[in-house]
Design an enzyme around this catalytic site. Sequence first.
Site, PDB file in Angstrom:
ATOM      1  N   SER A 261     -27.010   8.513  -5.120  1.00 29.20           N
ATOM      2  CA  SER A 261     -27.981   8.879  -4.094  1.00 29.20           C
ATOM      3  C   SER A 261     -27.508   8.381  -2.736  1.00 29.20           C
ATOM      4  CB  SER A 261     -29.367   8.365  -4.477  1.00 29.20           C
ATOM      5  OG  SER A 261     -30.364   9.025  -3.737  1.00 29.20           O
TER       6      SER A 261
ATOM      7  N   GLU B 259     -32.915  17.154  -9.675  1.00 30.24           N
ATOM      8  CA  GLU B 259     -33.071  15.896  -8.939  1.00 30.24           C
ATOM      9  C   GLU B 259     -34.521  15.658  -8.494  1.00 30.24           C
ATOM     10  OE1 GLU B 259     -30.668  13.704  -8.286  1.00 30.24           O
ATOM     11  OE2 GLU B 259     -28.756  14.756  -8.454  1.00 30.24           O
TER      12      GLU B 259
ATOM     13  N   HIS C  94     -33.643  12.974 -10.806  1.00 30.09           N
ATOM     14  CA  HIS C  94     -32.973  11.992  -9.966  1.00 30.09           C
ATOM     15  C   HIS C  94     -32.955  10.638 -10.666  1.00 30.09           C
ATOM     16  CE1 HIS C  94     -31.378  10.800  -6.126  1.00 30.09           C
ATOM     17  NE2 HIS C  94     -32.347   9.935  -5.870  1.00 30.09           N
TER      18      HIS C  94
END
Length: 517
Positions: free
Chosen positions: A190, A337, A426
């Site tokens: 990320s 995600e 995610h």
Amino acid sequence: MTDHPAEQPVVRTAHGPVRGERRESGVRFLGIPYAQPPVGELRFAAPVPPEPWAGVLDATAYGPTAQRRPLAEVTFIPEPSIPGDGTLNVNVFTPDPSPDAGLPVMAWIHGGGFLAGSQASPWYDGAAFNRDGVVVVSIGYRLGFDGFGWISDAPHNRAVRDWLLALEWVRDNIRRFGGDPDRVTIAGQSAGGAAVLTLLGMPRAQHLFQRVHCLSGPVSQVSTAGAERVGRKLAELGGVEPTRSGLSRLSEEQILDLQKQVSSLSADTDTDTDTDTDTGTGADPEDALAGLASLISKSLPFAPMVDGDLIPQAPLDALAAGVGADKELVLGATDHEFTMALHPMRDRLATAAPAGILIGCGVDEAVATAYVTDHPDLDTADLVGQYVTDHVFRTAVARVARARGAAPTWLYRFAWRSPVLGLATHCLDVPFHFDCLDAEGVTAVAGAEPPKTLATDVHGAAVAFIRDGRPGWTPHTCGAPVTRVFDTRSSDTGDGYADVSALLTAPAPTSDDARLK
């Protein structure tokens, strides 16, 4: 070293000796300072190497973290906030703290939207990598305004300078922990993935690593003008001048409150953004949609700044110009995600037109219409969330691969759907990357029996890449694209990102369109 019991080995770093803790997988050394605490005169300064110490530093507990408040974003990683001033520290996990071991190294930069995150997460424990002959270093760095905010008389990109100094610490010290300074892979997820892509495109970072592993990392930067606009606004709201002396009058808590206020401001109209920013996915649809609109419009106020000096040009431009072309790169994303970002209000959005929501969030009308047509089986909540996933994460993979051209690049998709969440969301891939399926919080998102074979595949590919520069499948090229799909049964496919990248590209305006504009 003979004066200490075997379970507490001591390593002498360039600044002084540190005492670690032996475990079955090796030895861990926690909270080692690579810079002086960023407080007082150093609060908004470039990081400064630590003063040498004479006695043995106890490195058996995690050090302070820059995170003071965890975000309420779509992430599932347990990341503790640990108080204290000495936040610029590293954790070293090694199979063998012997200077002649010569083991490959993974330097890990955590995510958290550049606003949060913690190097002390149990998911970042290096035990499995140690088992497989890899040294792991996890890095703490300044977050939010302290790390990335514009100040008129302070150095830009202070957090980026933290990354550089931490990597210089690795270069100068890791051999003493059994690592090879000439076999360093920088990796992150990320915001951490955005960080390693930033470093990949920085000429002044090239000598500090050999490979890059990017998990769910968008291309992320702001312009100097955009950062200045937000920095001046924050100082104005705080009633101080936008200088080091002025902002130093504000407490840490005040800065945190103010940066939350200015986070709704667009730092730049052409800014690429990371995704850990708070999407406002609570009960209020307006807040949630405003948060998603900020992702779509690429407005992240605190991120690496293209300052023309430390970061001379935007990462994609740098990669297209050949910066980092000699480095091997693995990058990819999870399939969903942020697809579940609007699940709390699925019923309330059920009758809303998804194309209208996308257009309201700033999406080109033709793109919004085409996207809805291409996803007939998704309800409004999932469609808008999937658009954010594709727009922010998955197109970034395609853009980076395209910019790299023939440079050695491998692509992957993490497609395994959690039985708890029903999606490949995610952060879900992180415990598989670290092969830590028994760590705190994993079963809550991955179920009671997450597939060990998948962890073997994902973690094994990471180990192979860190060790040999080859993750185990055919590299991506413009002529013969290949993507590894990590699932219950992993396999290879064609270019797993080109179609979504094309779908999200607005068509060139016709002459009539141009006249209307």
